[in-house]
Write an enzyme that holds these catalytic residues in place. Sequence first.
Site, mmCIF file in Angstrom:
data_model
loop_
_atom_site.group_PDB
_atom_site.id
_atom_site.type_symbol
_atom_site.label_atom_id
_atom_site.label_comp_id
_atom_site.label_asym_id
_atom_site.label_seq_id
_atom_site.Cartn_x
_atom_site.Cartn_y
_atom_site.Cartn_z
ATOM 1 N N THR A 88 0.849 -1.192 0.000
ATOM 2 C CA THR A 88 0.000 0.000 0.000
ATOM 3 C C THR A 88 0.881 1.238 0.000
ATOM 4 O OG1 THR A 88 -1.411 1.448 1.328
ATOM 5 C CG2 THR A 88 -0.331 -0.302 2.519
ATOM 6 N N ASP B 164 -0.025 3.889 1.253
ATOM 7 C CA ASP B 164 -0.337 4.623 2.494
ATOM 8 C C ASP B 164 0.601 4.260 3.641
ATOM 9 O OD1 ASP B 164 -2.390 5.645 1.056
ATOM 10 O OD2 ASP B 164 -4.004 4.753 2.234
ATOM 11 N N GLY C 61 -3.880 9.075 1.389
ATOM 12 C CA GLY C 61 -3.767 8.662 2.793
ATOM 13 C C GLY C 61 -5.156 8.594 3.378
HETATM 14 O O1 F6P Z 1 -5.012 2.665 -0.120
HETATM 15 C C1 F6P Z 1 -4.312 3.267 -1.132
HETATM 16 C C2 F6P Z 1 -5.098 4.403 -1.740
HETATM 17 O O2 F6P Z 1 -4.304 4.992 -2.743
HETATM 18 C C3 F6P Z 1 -5.576 5.451 -0.742
HETATM 19 O O3 F6P Z 1 -4.590 6.383 -0.401
HETATM 20 C C4 F6P Z 1 -6.726 6.057 -1.484
HETATM 21 O O4 F6P Z 1 -7.674 6.571 -0.604
HETATM 22 C C5 F6P Z 1 -7.313 4.903 -2.217
HETATM 23 O O5 F6P Z 1 -6.298 3.932 -2.358
HETATM 24 C C6 F6P Z 1 -7.890 5.275 -3.559
HETATM 25 O O6 F6P Z 1 -8.498 4.160 -4.085
HETATM 26 P P1 F6P Z 1 -9.122 4.107 -5.555
HETATM 27 O O7 F6P Z 1 -7.996 3.792 -6.503
HETATM 28 O O8 F6P Z 1 -10.111 3.014 -5.476
HETATM 29 O O9 F6P Z 1 -9.702 5.447 -5.842
#
Ligand code: F6P
Length: 362
Positions: free
Chosen positions: A142, A144, A187
């Site tokens: 991740t 994050d 994040g």
């Molecule tokens: O968990 C990783 C992340 O990039 C977060 O920081 C973010 O909120 C989310 O995924 C975004 O997800 P998606 O690609 O589904 O918009």
Amino acid sequence: MAPTIQTIGIANGGGDCPGLNAVIRGAVRAAILGHGWRVIGINDGFDGLIWTERTIPLTVESIAGILPRGGTILGTTNRGNPFTYIVEDGGKKVTHDYSLRCCENARKLGLDAVIAIGGDGTLTIARDLGRLGIPIVGVPKTIDNDLSATEVTFGFDTALHVATDAIDRLHTTAESHGRVMVIEVMGRDAGFIALHSGVAGGADVILIPEIPFTIETVCEKLREREATGKKFSMVVVAEGIKLPPNDPFGKPYPEQRPGQVGFMIGDSIHNVLKKDVRVTVLGHIQRGGSPSPFDRMLATRFGVEAVELIARGEFGRMVCLRAGEIESVSIDEAVGETRLVDPKGSMVRTARAVGMNFGDQA
Ligand code: F6P
């Protein structure tokens, strides 16, 4: 006793992350060159275990050149939980439990073990498939950096470079125009990207989910800067901040969504200070593109160690980084425990010591 392994599968789930291909490459090369195993790629999260036509053979030749590539050659999804798989049927959403089908298909594909690369959601699925009998090992992923069982996840370093570079670029234009620049970074629950890029980029204000803030305190800090002749300011905002219920004029904030909180903060600052404010939302730019050297190395080490866990028969475990060494923890221990920024930790203290503000009264 070490198990007899002939074939392994590799799956990745959830949002993509720079370094996924490096894990896949590391695991494929270690499995084939080191052990003589066959490797099958499971496409689109665990979908390839539900529909076996969505699997591909992975060979040393087929993965050539993927080390520096962003994204994942396997494709991914954050909607493919085999235990609660939602499909459209006659205009209605129907939930299926495909978990036993995954086990059956793993047998049909001849998989002696599976490497699951993912964040909390994917690793929870991996753990539960493991409980149903699929020998599984995990690799944490991740941007994050919010998995508690590992000191760092691959992808974070790349995201940090992107965010810091953006702050540097926005800094010079902010200074030229005497503007307040608000930069929203990713994040969802944890503020590591905002905190680390804010410190690396010399932000004046850093807003993170772990530290409650008020717009009044943020504006006070910006006023103080003005009073010392600094006409511009840099405000880094994590997308997962907890907005106060009302704006500084008592109006409730609209529902908070990633990609929008930066604008809400920017509007509030503008309305209070009447200053020129510009907002930049970095979004998925932080997730795309080539992984940094650190992430390539960490991902490669994780991929190789995942193969070694299988070779030793240590199923149900997840590779992790501890004090610079690659180790492993049980997947069960690893999932469900989000790592958050410690508001009293050394990085926050360092930021405060150099005059950065978190929008709180500390
Ligand atoms: O968990 C990783 C992340 O990039 C977060 O920081 C973010 O909120 C989310 O995924 C975004 O997800 P998606 O690609 O589904 O918009």
